[in-house]
Structure formats: C-alpha cells, structure tokens
Design a protein around this motif. Structure first.
Motif, PDB file in Angstrom:
ATOM      1  N   SER A 177      -3.263  11.701  13.359  1.00  0.00           N
ATOM      2  CA  SER A 177      -3.391  10.480  12.567  1.00  0.00           C
ATOM      3  C   SER A 177      -4.635  10.481  11.703  1.00  0.00           C
ATOM      4  O   SER A 177      -4.619   9.991  10.571  1.00  0.00           O
ATOM      5  CB  SER A 177      -3.418   9.254  13.493  1.00  0.00           C
ATOM      6  OG  SER A 177      -2.225   9.144  14.223  1.00  0.00           O
ATOM      7  N   VAL A 178      -5.739  11.039  12.207  1.00  0.00           N
ATOM      8  CA  VAL A 178      -7.009  10.977  11.485  1.00  0.00           C
ATOM      9  C   VAL A 178      -7.246  12.229  10.641  1.00  0.00           C
ATOM     10  O   VAL A 178      -7.711  12.143   9.504  1.00  0.00           O
ATOM     11  CB  VAL A 178      -8.177  10.750  12.466  1.00  0.00           C
ATOM     12  CG1 VAL A 178      -9.522  10.800  11.729  1.00  0.00           C
ATOM     13  CG2 VAL A 178      -8.010   9.410  13.175  1.00  0.00           C
ATOM     14  N   TRP A 179      -6.894  13.418  11.183  1.00  0.00           N
ATOM     15  CA  TRP A 179      -7.142  14.666  10.448  1.00  0.00           C
ATOM     16  C   TRP A 179      -5.887  15.275   9.829  1.00  0.00           C
ATOM     17  O   TRP A 179      -5.978  16.123   8.969  1.00  0.00           O
ATOM     18  CB  TRP A 179      -7.793  15.702  11.363  1.00  0.00           C
ATOM     19  CG  TRP A 179      -9.257  15.470  11.566  1.00  0.00           C
ATOM     20  CD1 TRP A 179     -10.282  15.889  10.766  1.00  0.00           C
ATOM     21  CD2 TRP A 179      -9.865  14.737  12.628  1.00  0.00           C
ATOM     22  NE1 TRP A 179     -11.497  15.471  11.278  1.00  0.00           N
ATOM     23  CE2 TRP A 179     -11.275  14.761  12.421  1.00  0.00           C
ATOM     24  CE3 TRP A 179      -9.360  14.054  13.738  1.00  0.00           C
ATOM     25  CZ2 TRP A 179     -12.167  14.140  13.287  1.00  0.00           C
ATOM     26  CZ3 TRP A 179     -10.261  13.442  14.597  1.00  0.00           C
ATOM     27  CH2 TRP A 179     -11.644  13.478  14.368  1.00  0.00           C
ATOM     28  N   GLY A 180      -4.700  14.873  10.299  1.00  0.00           N
ATOM     29  CA  GLY A 180      -3.461  15.420   9.772  1.00  0.00           C
ATOM     30  C   GLY A 180      -2.773  16.351  10.752  1.00  0.00           C
ATOM     31  O   GLY A 180      -3.374  16.819  11.726  1.00  0.00           O
ATOM     32  N   PRO A 181      -1.470  16.632  10.515  1.00  0.00           N
ATOM     33  CA  PRO A 181      -0.658  17.423  11.450  1.00  0.00           C
ATOM     34  C   PRO A 181      -1.215  18.811  11.739  1.00  0.00           C
ATOM     35  O   PRO A 181      -1.019  19.341  12.835  1.00  0.00           O
ATOM     36  CB  PRO A 181       0.697  17.513  10.738  1.00  0.00           C
ATOM     37  CG  PRO A 181       0.722  16.361   9.807  1.00  0.00           C
ATOM     38  CD  PRO A 181      -0.690  16.153   9.368  1.00  0.00           C
ATOM     39  N   ALA A 182      -1.904  19.423  10.790  1.00  0.00           N
ATOM     40  CA  ALA A 182      -2.419  20.782  10.997  1.00  0.00           C
ATOM     41  C   ALA A 182      -3.520  20.830  12.051  1.00  0.00           C
ATOM     42  O   ALA A 182      -3.874  21.912  12.535  1.00  0.00           O
ATOM     43  CB  ALA A 182      -2.942  21.352   9.684  1.00  0.00           C
ATOM     44  N   GLU A 193      -0.728  11.171   5.259  1.00  0.00           N
ATOM     45  CA  GLU A 193      -1.300   9.956   4.679  1.00  0.00           C
ATOM     46  C   GLU A 193      -0.688   8.716   5.324  1.00  0.00           C
ATOM     47  O   GLU A 193      -1.371   7.711   5.553  1.00  0.00           O
ATOM     48  CB  GLU A 193      -1.050   9.921   3.173  1.00  0.00           C
ATOM     49  CG  GLU A 193      -1.860  10.924   2.377  1.00  0.00           C
ATOM     50  CD  GLU A 193      -1.509  10.895   0.894  1.00  0.00           C
ATOM     51  OE1 GLU A 193      -0.710  10.024   0.478  1.00  0.00           O
ATOM     52  OE2 GLU A 193      -2.019  11.748   0.151  1.00  0.00           O
ATOM     53  N   ALA A 194       0.613   8.779   5.626  1.00  0.00           N
ATOM     54  CA  ALA A 194       1.295   7.639   6.233  1.00  0.00           C
ATOM     55  C   ALA A 194       0.732   7.324   7.610  1.00  0.00           C
ATOM     56  O   ALA A 194       0.450   6.157   7.931  1.00  0.00           O
ATOM     57  CB  ALA A 194       2.797   7.925   6.331  1.00  0.00           C
ATOM     58  N   LEU A 195       0.558   8.347   8.449  1.00  0.00           N
ATOM     59  CA  LEU A 195       0.042   8.124   9.801  1.00  0.00           C
ATOM     60  C   LEU A 195      -1.384   7.581   9.752  1.00  0.00           C
ATOM     61  O   LEU A 195      -1.739   6.684  10.526  1.00  0.00           O
ATOM     62  CB  LEU A 195       0.101   9.427  10.596  1.00  0.00           C
ATOM     63  CG  LEU A 195       1.512   9.930  10.918  1.00  0.00           C
ATOM     64  CD1 LEU A 195       1.463  11.331  11.504  1.00  0.00           C
ATOM     65  CD2 LEU A 195       2.229   8.977  11.880  1.00  0.00           C
ATOM     66  N   VAL A 215       0.871  -1.178   0.000  1.00  0.00           N
ATOM     67  CA  VAL A 215       0.000   0.000   0.000  1.00  0.00           C
ATOM     68  C   VAL A 215       0.907   1.227   0.000  1.00  0.00           C
ATOM     69  O   VAL A 215       2.071   1.148   0.386  1.00  0.00           O
ATOM     70  CB  VAL A 215      -0.955   0.006   1.208  1.00  0.00           C
ATOM     71  CG1 VAL A 215      -1.966  -1.116   1.089  1.00  0.00           C
ATOM     72  CG2 VAL A 215      -0.199  -0.086   2.528  1.00  0.00           C
ATOM     73  N   GLU A 216       0.363   2.377  -0.441  1.00  0.00           N
ATOM     74  CA  GLU A 216       1.213   3.538  -0.680  1.00  0.00           C
ATOM     75  C   GLU A 216       0.680   4.785   0.006  1.00  0.00           C
ATOM     76  O   GLU A 216      -0.528   4.931   0.231  1.00  0.00           O
ATOM     77  CB  GLU A 216       1.337   3.802  -2.181  1.00  0.00           C
ATOM     78  CG  GLU A 216       1.961   2.644  -2.949  1.00  0.00           C
ATOM     79  CD  GLU A 216       1.840   2.815  -4.460  1.00  0.00           C
ATOM     80  OE1 GLU A 216       2.842   2.605  -5.162  1.00  0.00           O
ATOM     81  OE2 GLU A 216       0.732   3.169  -4.927  1.00  0.00           O
ATOM     82  N   ALA A 217       1.607   5.683   0.327  1.00  0.00           N
ATOM     83  CA  ALA A 217       1.270   7.014   0.832  1.00  0.00           C
ATOM     84  C   ALA A 217       2.327   7.973   0.310  1.00  0.00           C
ATOM     85  O   ALA A 217       3.497   7.597   0.158  1.00  0.00           O
ATOM     86  CB  ALA A 217       1.238   7.034   2.352  1.00  0.00           C
ATOM     87  N   ALA A 218       1.914   9.229   0.036  1.00  0.00           N
ATOM     88  CA  ALA A 218       2.846  10.208  -0.523  1.00  0.00           C
ATOM     89  C   ALA A 218       3.192  11.322   0.448  1.00  0.00           C
ATOM     90  O   ALA A 218       4.073  12.135   0.152  1.00  0.00           O
ATOM     91  CB  ALA A 218       2.254  10.812  -1.801  1.00  0.00           C
ATOM     92  N   THR A 219       2.526  11.377   1.607  1.00  0.00           N
ATOM     93  CA  THR A 219       2.799  12.419   2.596  1.00  0.00           C
ATOM     94  C   THR A 219       2.865  11.809   3.978  1.00  0.00           C
ATOM     95  O   THR A 219       2.419  10.671   4.196  1.00  0.00           O
ATOM     96  CB  THR A 219       1.690  13.501   2.594  1.00  0.00           C
ATOM     97  OG1 THR A 219       0.468  12.918   3.081  1.00  0.00           O
ATOM     98  CG2 THR A 219       1.470  14.071   1.194  1.00  0.00           C
ATOM     99  N   GLY A 220       3.373  12.598   4.922  1.00  0.00           N
ATOM    100  CA  GLY A 220       3.424  12.124   6.295  1.00  0.00           C
ATOM    101  C   GLY A 220       2.046  11.913   6.882  1.00  0.00           C
ATOM    102  O   GLY A 220       1.802  10.928   7.598  1.00  0.00           O
TER     103      GLY A 220
END
Length: 230
Positions: A181-186, A38-40, A31-36
C-alpha cells in the motif's frame, strides 16, 4: 454536509476527463489514480468512501487490487470495465467487488450504482477527519499530526504508514499490506523497509519509543495501532 469522496482508478485519460466533471456535478469529491499501486496508496491516505475500478491497469490486474484491498478494508468497489465476459464479472464479484458496470456506460447508471453501494456501507465504516490515540491527533484532511499543541513533522512515507494503521486501529495490518500500500506491489517482501520506517515513526510519535504503546508489533504478522478502547 461532507461530500462523499470517490476514487476513480483508470489509466485511460479520456475516461478520467469524462468521469471527474460528471461525478463532481453529481455531488461527489473525486480523486484519481492510474495504477493499482496508486489506488492502494490512495485508499490508505485519502480515505475515499467508494472506489470506481477498471480491471485493465498497467501494473496489475484490477482483481489483484480487490484481493489486496479486501485484506484490510471494506471500501465499496464498483467495477467499470470493458471486459464483458461473465467469468470476469463473477470473479470480480466473488473477490469482493460490490457491483460491475460495463464500458461503454451511461453516467446515470453508474451514479445509481454508486449511490446504491454507498447506501449499503455500514455507518461504523465511515472515518472521522480526526483520529486520536494516546494523546496523538491525526488530522486526515490537512495531513497534520500533533500531540497537544506540538506539531509532529513526519515524512510522506511515515505519514502514509501512520494513517493506514490508524484507519484500522485495533486490527492487525500485515507486513505485506503495509508494504504494497505504501511502497507498491514490487516491495511486498521488503520487510527491512518497514522495520526502518516503523522505528523512525515510533521515535516521533511514541512517549517512550523503547516501549511503544501506539504502534504495536504483532510478531511475524504485522503491526497494530492502539484503539481508543485498548
């Protein structure tokens, strides 16, 4: 036999185009992710067995991904990066990465490092496809939640929250870990998001939402999901 699932985190399309078929040919589910971010999220929802992580991601440094992940997961991490300075390698390994492979690389060396990291993984870390708590069943393969014969319909965010808590049942997952993890670092400080969605989730999964027994609040820290032995 279930294939080990490898999460490849890299924003270079040519690397993804090369690694997915190469690792699939070696017997892995990729499986793939292109950002941090997406990875988390992928770690929380897709239950990979190992992460191959580039350090140069568009939204955050790969070392930040390691730091965030190590707050709640022992997932094996193999760094795959063009950064060849000794200080970068030491920093990544000190933060919790299991191994470090430099670009350009040979697929034979990378798969050997992956096999070695997977061998070191403790058997108790492996996650079952079905997770149960207080009569609730979470099917992580098909992304289904049910109580007995009754299906429970969750939104994608509600499901992501539930599975993240379920994969760490019995342990506290902090507000920040859940949010990033669910919404992103921001959204690491957006506690109102979390309270609203936890409330919605409890309405759907708890026998009595006013006295929750599955998702418990740890005041000022985060939430903890019921473990089978609780």
């Amino acid at each position: 036999m279930t294939l080990a699932r490898i999460l490849v985190v890299d924003d270079e399309p040519q690397i993804q185009r090369f690694l997915k078929p190469a690792l699939s040919a070696a017997g892995y589910d990729v499986v793939e992710a292109a950002t941090g971010a997406e990875a988390l999220k992928a770690v929380a929802t897709l239950a990979p067995d190992l992460m191959v992580l580039d350090l140069g991601l568009p939204d955050m440094d790969g070392k930040e991904v390691i730091t965030s992940l190590r707050g709640w997961s022992e997932l094996p991490i193999v760094i795959l990066s063009a950064r060849d300075r000794e200080s970068e390698k030491i920093a990544a390994l000190d933060l919790g990465a299991d191994d470090y492979v430099e670009k350009p690389f040979g697929i034979g060396e990378l798969t050997a490092r992956i096999r070695n990291a997977l061998r070191r993984r403790s058997p108790h870390e492996l996650q079952p496809p079905l997770i149960q708590a207080d009569g609730l069943t979470i099917d992580t393969v098909h992304r289904l939640v049910s109580r007995g014969e009754e299906a429970i319909h969750l939104t994608p965010k509600e499901y992501d929250l539930l599975t993240l808590l379920a994969r760490h049942a019995g342990r506290v997952v902090t507000h920040r870990t859940l949010l990033t993890s669910v919404w992103g670092p921001a959204h690491g400080e957006d506690l109102h998001y979390l309270r609203v969605f936890i409330g919605q989730l409890r309405q759907k999964i708890e026998r009595d939402p006013t006295q929750p027994t599955i998702v418990r609040t740890e005041p000022g820290v985060g939430y903890r999901m019921l473990a089978e032995h609780d």
